[in-house]
Write an enzyme that holds these catalytic residues in place. Structure first.
Site, PDB file in Angstrom:
ATOM      1  N   HIS A  58      50.767  31.309  30.732  1.00 54.53           N
ATOM      2  CA  HIS A  58      50.901  32.692  30.277  1.00 54.53           C
ATOM      3  C   HIS A  58      51.135  32.785  28.769  1.00 54.53           C
ATOM      4  CE1 HIS A  58      51.628  36.929  30.734  1.00 54.53           C
ATOM      5  NE2 HIS A  58      52.855  36.862  30.288  1.00 54.53           N
TER       6      HIS A  58
ATOM      7  N   ASP B 286      46.964  30.673  33.282  1.00 56.81           N
ATOM      8  CA  ASP B 286      48.047  31.665  33.413  1.00 56.81           C
ATOM      9  C   ASP B 286      48.211  31.982  34.899  1.00 56.81           C
ATOM     10  OD1 ASP B 286      49.767  33.812  33.375  1.00 56.81           O
ATOM     11  OD2 ASP B 286      48.624  34.980  31.909  1.00 56.81           O
TER      12      ASP B 286
ATOM     13  N   SER C 189      50.609  40.689  27.988  1.00 60.25           N
ATOM     14  CA  SER C 189      51.562  40.736  29.090  1.00 60.25           C
ATOM     15  C   SER C 189      52.038  42.178  29.311  1.00 60.25           C
ATOM     16  CB  SER C 189      52.726  39.784  28.775  1.00 60.25           C
ATOM     17  OG  SER C 189      53.524  39.576  29.908  1.00 60.25           O
TER      18      SER C 189
END
Lengths: 381, 196
Positions: A355, A322, A157
Site C-alpha cells: 500500500h 497493495d 488511500s
C-alpha cells in the site's frame, strides 16, 4: 537534515490557518459552530485562478505535503517525492493547496484543540467526521482562497476517497480527480483491522475515555499497537521479506520477549515514534471516517449511478502488491466510471512496496502521473 | 498512422462508443476522437504504451486481455476493435466471443499465416519470418497464428457473421490479385464482425 535544500524542492514553507465562523453541519447530525483549518500552499496561483490543485491526505497525513518547515528538518513533507518544481505535481505550473483535515491533530480543529464552549480540549466529544464533511469543509477553504474550480483534486488511500467524493459532491468544482491506491468502500477485512487498532487505543488504561489530556498522559501503548498493526497492512509480504526477512538483531535467539527479529524492531520503532507526533483521538476518528466511507450507499449501492453526476475526468492508480486496497478495489471504481460513461484512465503499477507504494518513487507510476498532470496543466494554462 | 488503422477508421461510424483491445500508444482512438467524435477506452498492458496514451489524452486502462472483459457489460460499446493482437492472446476463440458480447460489432486484424511466403518458408523447413511477422519462433508474442481459411472457419463455428473483409499486402494495397487469392497473397487480414 538535508545538506542543502534540493533544487527540486518547494523549499521552506510556512503553514497558514484560516478561521471559519459559519457553522458546518456534519453527517453525524451535529454542527461545528466554528473551526480552523491549517494548510500550506506551493507554487503561484495564476491570474485566471485555474491552476489550483488540492492534495487530500490519508489516515495519518497532514497539511505538510512538501518542502521543509526549517532548514534543519530531517525529512521533507510526506509527498515531497511527487510535489515540487519539475515533479509530477509541478509547482512551476500548479498552485498546490494541502490542508490538515477537520478532526486532525496538526493544527486544524480536532480532538486536541480547545472547544470554545468549554475552554477544554474537545477530546472524545469531538464530533465524528466523514469524507463528505471533509469535502464540504475543503470547499469552504476553496471559497476563502478564491478558487472556484480545482484543476485537480488528488489523493492516495483515504485521500483518494476524498478525491472521489469531490467528483460526486462538487461536480462543477473539479476538473480532474486522481484516485490513487483507494477503494470505493472498505471491506469487512479493512474494517476488522481498523477495529483492532481502535480497541488497542480504547483499552489502554491511559486512554481515560479520551480525556487523557487532563490526566497529563497519552495512551502510548494503545496508539503504538494501532500503528504497528497499520504498518503490517501497509507493506506487502514480499517487501517485508526483502527488507527484514527473518534477520535477527543479535546473532542468535535469546529466548525472551525483547526485540529479536528485525521486523519487531522496525514495528516497535514505527509505533513508538508515531506516539510522539499523533493524537489517539484523531486516530480513532480517522479510522471511523474510513469505515463510514461508502458513497454508493446513498444510491442503492450502485456506484455507477452514484458517479453519474460527476463532470471530472479521472485517473485511477493501483499497485500490484497493495493488499490493503488491492487493484481489484480500484477496478471497481474504474468499472463504475466506465458504466457511467465517464472519462477515465487506469494504471496498475507493478510495485513491490504494498500500500505504501503510492508514496514511493516508482518510475512507471511517476511517468503516468507526470504525463497526466502535463495534460491538466495544458488544459488550465 | 499505420495504413491498417486508416482502413479500419472507414469502418467506424461517427460518434461511436468504442473499445480498443491492445490499443498500443492510442493512435487509433486519438485519430477517431479527432476526426469522427468517437469516444471510448483503450486496453493496454505495456507500461510504456500506457504512459504514451496518458500523455496524448487517450482514456487507457492497464488491463491484461487474457483476464477477459469481465469488467465490461454486454453490448456496452458500439464497436470493439482488436488490431494485430488476436494472435498474441491466450485464447483467441474466447477473445472473439468476449468482443462480440461487449460490442455490437467487432473489428479484427491479424497477420495471415497462409501468405505464400510463409508457405514457402515452411516448405523449406523453416518457421516463417517477414515484415509483418518479424519475430523468431522462440521469442515472439505471436502464439496463435492462423490463415484466412482457419479464421473464417472459427467464425462459422462461433456463430459470427463476417460483415466485411479486406485482405492487403504489407504496403496495405489491395489489388486484383489479392481479391482473387486473398488466402495466398494477403499479408494482413481485416474483418468486420457481428454475432449472428
Amino acid at each position: 537534515m538535508p545538506e542543502a535544500i534540493p533544487a527540486d524542492s518547494v523549499g521552506l514553507v510556512t503553514p497558514r490557518k484560516i478561521h471559519f465562523d459559519r457553522p458546518l453541519e456534519l453527517d453525524c447530525g451535529r454542527t461545528l459552530p466554528s473551526y480552523d483549518l491549517v494548510y500550506e500552499t506551493y507554487g503561484e496561483l495564476n491570474a485566471a485562478r485555474s491552476n489550483a490543485v488540492l492534495i487530500c491526505h490519508a489516515l495519518s497525513g497532514d497539511h505538510h505535503a512538501a518542502g521543509y518547515h526549517a532548514a534543519d528538518d530531517r525529512k521533507p513533507g510526506w509527498w515531497d517525492a511527487y510535489i515540487g518544481p519539475g515533479k509530477p505535481i509541478d509547482t512551476d505550473r500548479f498552485h498546490v493547496v494541502s490542508l490538515n483535515n477537520l478532526g486532525g491533530c496538526k493544527g486544524s480543529t480536532g480532538p486536541n484543540t480547545i472547544d470554545p464552549q468549554t475552554g477544554r480540549p474537545y477530546g472524545p466529544d469531538f464530533p465524528f467526521v466523514t469524507v463528505r464533511d471533509w469535502v464540504a469543509s475543503q470547499a469552504r477553504l476553496a471559497d476563502t482562497l478564491g478558487i472556484e474550480r480545482w484543476a485537480a483534486v488528488i489523493g492516495g488511500s483515504l485521500g483518494g476517497m476524498q478525491a472521489l467524493q469531490w467528483a460526486i459532491d462538487q461536480p462543477e468544482r473539479i476538473r480532474h480527480a486522481l484516485v490513487i491506491a483507494a477503494a470505493p468502500r472498505l471491506s469487512a477485512q479493512n474494517i476488522a483491522f481498523n477495529e483492532v487498532a481502535r480497541q488497542a487505543i480504547l483499552s489502554d488504561p491511559d486512554f481515560h475515555g479520551g480525556h487523557y489530556y487532563a490526566e497529563g498522559v497519552v495512551p502510548r501503548r494503545g496508539l503504538m499497537l494501532a500503528r504497528m498493526l497499520g504498518h503490517i497492512t501497509y507493506l506487502s509480504e514480499d517487501a517485508m521479506r526483502a527488507k527484514f526477512g527473518r534477520e535477527l538483531r543479535e546473532g542468535g535467539l535469546s529466548f525472551n520477549f525483547d526485540v529479536e527479529f528485525q521486523i519487531e524492531s522496525y514495528l516497535r520503532y514505527q509505533g513508538r515514534s508515531f506516539v510522539d507526533k499523533f493524537d489517539a483521538n484523531t486516530y480513532l476518528l480517522m479510522t471511523k471516517a474510513l469505515d463510514y466511507f461508502d458513497p454508493a450507499a446513498r444510491h442503492g449501492d450502485d456506484l455507477a449511478r452514484t458517479l453519474e453526476v460527476a463532470l471530472a475526468r479521472f485517473l485511477v492508480i493501483s499497485f500490484t502488491t497493495d493488499w490493503r486496497f488491492s487493484p481489484a478495489r480500484s477496478r471497481e471504481i474504474v468499472r463504475a466510471l466506465i458504466d457511467a460513461g465517464k472519462a477515465v484512465s487506469y494504471a496498475e503499477i507493478e510495485a513491490e512496496h504494498g500500500h505504501d507504494a503510492f508514496l514511493a518513487p516508482i518510475p512507471h507510476y511517476r511517468a503516468v502521473f507526470t504525463n497526466y498532470m502535463n495534460r491538466v496543466a495544458e488544459e488550465v494554462a | 498512422m499505420r495504413p491498417d488503422l486508416e482502413l479500419i477508421s472507414d469502418w467506424i461510424e461517427p460518434d461511436s462508443r468504442m473499445l480498443d483491445l491492445g490499443c498500443g500508444d492510442g493512435t487509433l482512438l486519438r485519430h477517431l476522437a479527432e476526426t469522427r467524435g468517437v469516444t471510448g477506452y483503450g486496453l493496454e498492458i505495456d507500461p510504456a504504451n500506457v504512459e504514451r496514451c496518458v500523455a496524448s489524452g487517450v482514456n487507457v486502462l492497464q488491463y491484461d486481455l487474457n483476464r477477459g472483459l469481465g469488467d465490461f457489460r454486454d453490448a456496452s460499446f458500439d464497436v470493439v476493435v482488436m488490431t494485430q493482437t488476436l494472435q498474441a492472446v491466450d485464447q483467441p476463440n474466447l477473445q472473439l466471443e468476449e468482443m462480440l458480447r461487449v460490442g455490437r460489432e467487432g473489428i479484427v486484424t491479424f497477420p495471415n499465416f497462409g501468405h505464400y511466403r510463409c508457405r514457402l518458408q515452411l516448405a523449406m523447413g523453416r518457421m516463417p519470418m517477414s515484415r509483418v511477422l518479424p519475430n523468431t519462433w522462440y521469442d515472439t508474442p505471436n502464439i496463435h497464428l492462423c490463415t484466412v481459411t482457419d479464421f473464417e472457419e472459427l467464425c462459422a463455428k462461433l456463430g459470427i457473421t463476417i460483415l466485411q473483409r479486406a485482405v492487403v499486402d504489407h504496403a496495405h494495397r489491395s489489388g486484383l490479385g489479392l481479391r482473387l487469392l486473398p488466402g495466398l497473397l494477403g499479408e494482413i487480414c481485416l474483418y468486420r464482425l457481428e454475432r449472428r
